[in-house]
Motif scaffolding. Sequence first.
Motif, short mmCIF file in Angstrom:
data_model
loop_
_atom_site.label_atom_id
_atom_site.label_comp_id
_atom_site.label_asym_id
_atom_site.label_seq_id
_atom_site.Cartn_x
_atom_site.Cartn_y
_atom_site.Cartn_z
N UNK A 138 0.81 -1.22 0.00
CA UNK A 138 0.00 0.00 0.00
C UNK A 138 0.84 1.27 0.00
N UNK A 139 2.06 1.18 0.48
CA UNK A 139 2.95 2.35 0.51
C UNK A 139 4.40 1.86 0.45
N UNK A 140 5.25 2.68 -0.13
CA UNK A 140 6.68 2.33 -0.23
C UNK A 140 7.52 3.48 0.29
N UNK A 141 8.68 3.13 0.81
CA UNK A 141 9.54 4.16 1.38
C UNK A 141 10.96 3.67 1.54
N UNK A 142 11.72 4.42 2.31
CA UNK A 142 13.13 4.12 2.51
C UNK A 142 13.47 4.24 4.00
N UNK A 143 14.65 3.78 4.35
CA UNK A 143 15.12 3.87 5.72
C UNK A 143 16.58 4.29 5.70
N UNK A 144 16.94 5.20 6.58
CA UNK A 144 18.32 5.68 6.70
C UNK A 144 18.81 6.43 5.47
N UNK A 145 17.90 7.05 4.74
CA UNK A 145 18.29 7.84 3.58
C UNK A 145 18.54 9.29 3.98
N UNK A 146 19.67 9.83 3.54
CA UNK A 146 20.00 11.24 3.76
C UNK A 146 19.40 12.06 2.61
N UNK A 272 26.74 6.06 9.98
CA UNK A 272 26.37 7.05 8.97
C UNK A 272 25.97 6.29 7.71
N UNK A 273 24.79 6.57 7.15
CA UNK A 273 24.33 5.83 5.97
C UNK A 273 25.28 5.91 4.77
N UNK A 274 26.10 6.94 4.70
CA UNK A 274 27.08 7.03 3.61
C UNK A 274 28.21 6.02 3.77
N UNK A 275 28.40 5.53 4.98
CA UNK A 275 29.53 4.63 5.27
C UNK A 275 29.11 3.20 5.59
N UNK A 276 27.81 2.98 5.77
CA UNK A 276 27.33 1.66 6.18
C UNK A 276 27.16 0.77 4.96
N UNK A 277 27.99 -0.25 4.86
CA UNK A 277 28.00 -1.10 3.67
C UNK A 277 27.87 -2.59 3.97
#
Length: 279
Positions: A138-146, A272-277
Amino acid sequence: MVSSLKSTTTLNNGVEMPWLGLGVFQVKDGEDVFNSVKTALEVGYRSIDTAAIYKNEEGVGKAIAESNVPRDELFITTKLWNADQGYDSALAAFEKSLEKLGLDYLDLYLIHWPLPSQGKYVETWRALEKLYKDGRVRAIGVSNFKIHHLEDIIGNCEIKPMVNQVEYHPRFNQWQLHNFCKKNGIQLEAWSPLMQGGLLDDPTLGEIAKKYNKSTAQIIIRWDIQTGVVTIPKSVKPHRIAENADIFDFELSKEDMEKINTLNQDKRMFADPDDFNRI
């Protein structure tokens, strides 16, 4: 004023999402997660948030199946793990999560992390768009997005995310991201709103809690909601699950909201989402 556990916010596609839900991060599958979800549903919660990586979707699904709550009253969220990013992988992972939960559809499906090192989140988002268009979710989204990750999605895809679930608490209130999301009609949602208990001894919050005859946790959860942020505190203790929901009989004053706002240190507790891999 958000006045009850049944109160909802309206997402940018018109779907109603409860302001308060139960998170089950780090709750063991089986009896632990089953009992947590069962208790929450009995208390009156209607929103449950899990994820593929939590490895407890089956227990969540069992509790839902054995509850007497009609499916259309529930709001069930799960998340796509990093290893399943990519168009085809995301579609397959969605089916696995749905099967484990024992559901015919999801209310909200999120990309768990942007995983910028892989560069696949735009492609992954297109898979979520297909699931949404096909009526599977019913809905879509994201998590930990800057902000810059969200801009990539908005600039390259058809459908704007409806939710962004991020680390959010009085010491990390992400005002710039929050304002960006408000401007773009994206509902911010808080994970780890209590900083994994790290805020429960804060003297400022304790002082405010005494004033309202509430617990520190209740003050934080109320602050979340009054800042326009959906929140999903986790607990496995029945009395805590009930206490966390007992926040609809009072409202924080403007002055007390400001006191809580001053606790911000722009300090992340997690990656940090930029560094989490991690895959």
